[in-house]
Scaffold this active site. Structure first.
Site, PDB file in Angstrom:
ATOM      1  N   ASP A  56     -32.394   5.685  39.566  1.00  0.00           N
ATOM      2  CA  ASP A  56     -33.584   6.587  39.310  1.00  0.00           C
ATOM      3  C   ASP A  56     -33.858   6.973  37.942  1.00  0.00           C
ATOM      4  OD1 ASP A  56     -31.839   8.483  39.798  1.00  0.00           O
ATOM      5  OD2 ASP A  56     -33.320  10.031  40.695  1.00  0.00           O
ATOM      6  N   GLU A  79     -21.068  -0.875  38.089  1.00  0.00           N
ATOM      7  CA  GLU A  79     -21.046  -0.673  36.881  1.00  0.00           C
ATOM      8  C   GLU A  79     -20.025  -0.994  36.027  1.00  0.00           C
ATOM      9  OE1 GLU A  79     -24.297   1.948  38.889  1.00  0.00           O
ATOM     10  OE2 GLU A  79     -22.191   1.493  39.074  1.00  0.00           O
ATOM     11  N   HIS A 154     -29.436  16.348  41.049  1.00  0.00           N
ATOM     12  CA  HIS A 154     -28.651  15.307  41.680  1.00  0.00           C
ATOM     13  C   HIS A 154     -27.947  14.529  40.279  1.00  0.00           C
ATOM     14  CE1 HIS A 154     -32.110  13.076  41.030  1.00  0.00           C
ATOM     15  NE2 HIS A 154     -31.511  11.815  41.158  1.00  0.00           N
ATOM     16  N   HIS A 155     -26.899  13.911  40.678  1.00  0.00           N
ATOM     17  CA  HIS A 155     -26.027  13.266  39.512  1.00  0.00           C
ATOM     18  C   HIS A 155     -25.332  14.100  38.672  1.00  0.00           C
ATOM     19  CE1 HIS A 155     -27.250   9.898  41.727  1.00  0.00           C
ATOM     20  NE2 HIS A 155     -27.958   9.347  41.000  1.00  0.00           N
ATOM     21  N   GLY A 454      -5.950  -4.027  28.682  1.00  0.00           N
ATOM     22  CA  GLY A 454      -5.220  -4.418  30.125  1.00  0.00           C
ATOM     23  C   GLY A 454      -5.528  -3.854  31.328  1.00  0.00           C
ATOM     24  N   ASP A 497      -4.421 -13.451  42.060  1.00  0.00           N
ATOM     25  CA  ASP A 497      -5.030 -12.780  43.323  1.00  0.00           C
ATOM     26  C   ASP A 497      -5.128 -11.277  43.281  1.00  0.00           C
ATOM     27  OD1 ASP A 497      -2.405 -12.818  43.241  1.00  0.00           O
ATOM     28  OD2 ASP A 497      -2.203 -13.068  45.474  1.00  0.00           O
ATOM     29  N   ASN A 528      -0.273 -15.686  44.012  1.00  0.00           N
ATOM     30  CA  ASN A 528       1.175 -15.430  44.016  1.00  0.00           C
ATOM     31  C   ASN A 528       1.266 -14.214  44.777  1.00  0.00           C
ATOM     32  OD1 ASN A 528       0.480 -13.726  41.989  1.00  0.00           O
ATOM     33  ND2 ASN A 528       1.581 -14.697  40.200  1.00  0.00           N
ATOM     34  N   GLY A 530       0.299 -11.258  44.987  1.00  0.00           N
ATOM     35  CA  GLY A 530       0.291  -9.639  44.643  1.00  0.00           C
ATOM     36  C   GLY A 530       0.624  -9.505  43.115  1.00  0.00           C
ATOM     37  N   GLU A 534       3.785  -6.623  37.444  1.00  0.00           N
ATOM     38  CA  GLU A 534       4.371  -5.251  37.611  1.00  0.00           C
ATOM     39  C   GLU A 534       5.595  -5.480  38.339  1.00  0.00           C
ATOM     40  OE1 GLU A 534       0.899  -5.592  37.945  1.00  0.00           O
ATOM     41  OE2 GLU A 534       0.036  -4.077  36.838  1.00  0.00           O
TER      42      GLU A 534
END
Length: 627
Positions: A56, A79, A154-155, A454, A497, A528, A530, A534
């Site tokens: 708004d 966003e 608001h916001h 990253g 994925d 693969n 996952g 990591e």
């Protein structure tokens, strides 16, 4: 050389005119509302797309955007994705900037991560850690009256601090422009955009609701904004040139050139290419400098990433008598966890606003103006430089007995059978970004990867911006580093994925705008199971590195193409299936569709350079107690 100096002087003169203009009151000027003034400035800089979401506090300005015949409103799914898209747009459309529009508070904070990924953190004059992307973040804000009276709106946070979000964005932008009245509006707008494009960093500009249609003089629009920096200090530049010549003489011309990201962030691609081709010096690039130099150029030797480099590349760079490092960004993943082998005393660094020779730093001598002046002074070294050995950079497809699609087999296939002249390639952080480091690219390929920040999922949103920027670039006949027009190529995304699940909904925006492109957009979804990077760093068998499995083949139908009129999905679980796809429908094309290719891979497999980097990262993270 003279042309570059003249252009820099003209740019500086134009900025001085704008400063003078801001000090005088104009009488009888043609008037323009503030919202249209912003759009005119963006048009002048070649912006054709604005990303973001309605809210708004920005709807009045959005009326102007939608009615503008030259700037398309690209509505995103959220966003964060809009910030990624603006980032991708700016990377591919190198002489322009990315723009996103959000609403106050809830909208802008959702984009915060994407904007932070464009920013730098300047530690020392010689060490600028950054993605360094020129993105203008426009924020539709409450009216100036509301900001003054501070109601519980608001916001807001409900505590009357209407500047809280701007103060947060100060940490991740180079400039905060706040339009508070019509008298200073044009100055604030011009300053925000100029800081963004000159410093190649994001800027933050608030547009209160009651300022959008306020009338201001349009005179300043006749003075263009420019990304060119101020001319180099003549005396210091002359000293720098003499010092560089002396170092070349001491090295007897045995010099290698190392190209990094800032060479392209600060609009120096053409100057760098002209220099290395004239000199015939061996040239290498860092991961973030990939494709600044044509990777089919005979004197190009590949990717240097410190201790993680291929042995022959590391030997040639680390043992060089002198290294000329252009636009360096010494982040961990860009340097093999800070394992550069060449000593500072044998290194010359060229940056956008300073030059470092050994341990000496010379401020106000930028590379764009300096490099063309070096060529005539160093050209007598060219005969010897052209005889210096450069290892042939190639990647062979290994022979494997199994039909499983391994990482070691897939990435050579990418270079041999997938990529074509003119493609824009986006690689997600992790498996894709590290796999790509060993792949020689065809000529005129543009490479996009967010290796420093990253943020996983970045590549999906960025691909939308890359699509539109590549379309505009081809339509405008933008020249390549050799002067020929950039060919119209495909946009090709390589994403895992796990990363895809973060921002997958932006594929719907890609489908929405695909009809404006002539070439296919191809998404290679590396399934693969996952978070592979990591797993390599820590917790290989932990459940937190696994994800819920999706039916990827139905994704394009779900996101807006139920009859597959604008999209096509494929799945390859074996080498034979993938090769058949690549030789058939992928090679032939689909006449401008979104094409998803799901590639099944083992969850414990990864590129060797990723495994090596993960070991270094795990050691640096120091999860294990020292004894």
């Amino acid at each position: 050389m003279a042309h570059a100096t003249h252009a820099a002087l003209k740019s500086q003169a134009d900025r001085l005119k704008l400063e003078v203009d801001s000090l005088r009151t104009q009488q009888g000027s043609q008037l323009i509302n503030i919202g249209d003034y912003i759009l005119k400035r963006l048009e002048q800089l070649g912006v054709t797309a604005m990303f973001g979401l309605p809210g708004d506090f920005n709807l009045g300005f959005l009326d102007l955007v939608e009615d503008n015949p030259n700037i398309e409103w690209i509505g995103n799914c959220n966003e964060l994705n809009s910030a990624y898209a603006a980032d991708g747009y700016a990377r591919v459309k190198e002489t322009s900037l990315g723009v996103l529009l959000t609403t106050y508070g809830v909208g802008e904070l959702s984009a915060f991560n994407g904007i932070a990924g464009c920013k730098h953190s300047l530690m020392l004059p010689s060490l600028a850690y950054a993605e360094m992307i020129p993105v203008l973040h426009l924020v539709g804000a409450p009216s100036t009256t509301q900001a003054a009276t501070r109601p519980m709106l608001h916001h807001t946070l409900g505590d009357g601090r209407f500047d809280a979000y701007g103060k947060a964005f100060e940490q991740v932008t180079t400039y905060w422009g706040d339009i508070i009245n019509k008298d200073t509006a044009a100055f604030v707008i011009d300053r925000s955009i100029t800081e963004c494009i000159v410093k190649a960093r994001p800027a933050y500009l608030t547009l209160p609701t009651n300022m959008v249609f306020e009338k201001i003089p349009a005179d300043r629009l006749s003075i263009p904004l420019s990304a060119l920096t101020a001319p180099n200090d003549p005396e210091t530049e002359a000293q720098v040139i003499e010092e560089i010549v002396k170092h070349f003489e001491e090295a007897d011309g045995e010099v290698v050139v190392l190209i990094d990201a800032c060479a392209v962030r600060h609009y120096t691609r053409r100057e760098v290419n002209d220099f290395v081709r004239a000199m015939g010096l061996p040239v290498y690039s860092t991961p973030q400098g990939k494709t600044v130099i044509d990777e089919q150029y005979a004197r190009y030797g590949g990717i240097y990433v410190g201790a993680l480099s291929q042995p022959q590349i590391r030997q040639h760079v680390d043992n060089a008598r002198l290294v000329l490092n252009v636009g360096g960004l010494r982040s961990d993943y860009n340097t093999g966890n800070f394992t550069y082998g060449m000593p500072t005393a044998r290194t010359i660094e060229l940056h956008s606003d300073h030059t470092q020779i050994g341990h000496a730093i010379f401020q106000n001598v930028g590379m764009k103006e300096l490099i063309p002046k070096l060529t005539p002074r160093l050209l007598h070294f060219a005969p010897k430089a052209s005889r210096l050995p450069v290892p042939k950079w190639e990647l062979s497809v290994p022979r494997e007995a199994t039909q499983d699609i391994s990482q070691a087999w897939f990435w050579p296939i990418v270079g041999e059978k997938i990529l074509k002249n003119g493609d824009v390639v986006i690689a997600e952080t992790g498996t894709a970004a590290f796999g790509m480091l060993s792949v020689p690219f065809p000529a005129n390929t543009t490479y996009v990867s967010q290796l420093l920040w990253g943020s996983i999922g970045y590549s999906v949103g960025a691909a939308l911006g890359c699509q539109l920027a590549a379309r505009d670039r081809a339509a405008a006949g933008v020249p390549t580093s050799t002067g020929a027009p950039v060919p119209s190529g495909r946009t090709i995304l390589f994403v895992g994925d796990g990363s895809m699940q973060l921002t997958a909904q932006e594929v719907s925006s890609m489908i929405r705008w695909q009809h404006t492109l002539k070439e296919d957009t191809v998404i290679f979804l590396l399934n693969n199971d996952g978070y592979t990077i990591e797993r390599f760093i820590h917790g290989r068998h932990r459940r937190y590195n696994s994800i819920q499995r999706w039916d990827w083949g139905s994704l394009l139908r779900t996101f807006g193409d139920p009859k597959e009129e604008r999209t096509k999905s494929y799945r390859a679980a074996t080498k034979s299936e993938l090769l058949e796809l690549l030789a058939g429908p992928i090679a032939k094309g689909h006449g401008g569709k979104i094409v998803l290719v799901e590639v099944i891979m083992d969850k414990d497999d990864g590129p060797q350079i990723l495994a090596d980097q993960a070991q270094l990262s795990a050691k640096a993270n120091a999860y294990e107690p020292t004894v």
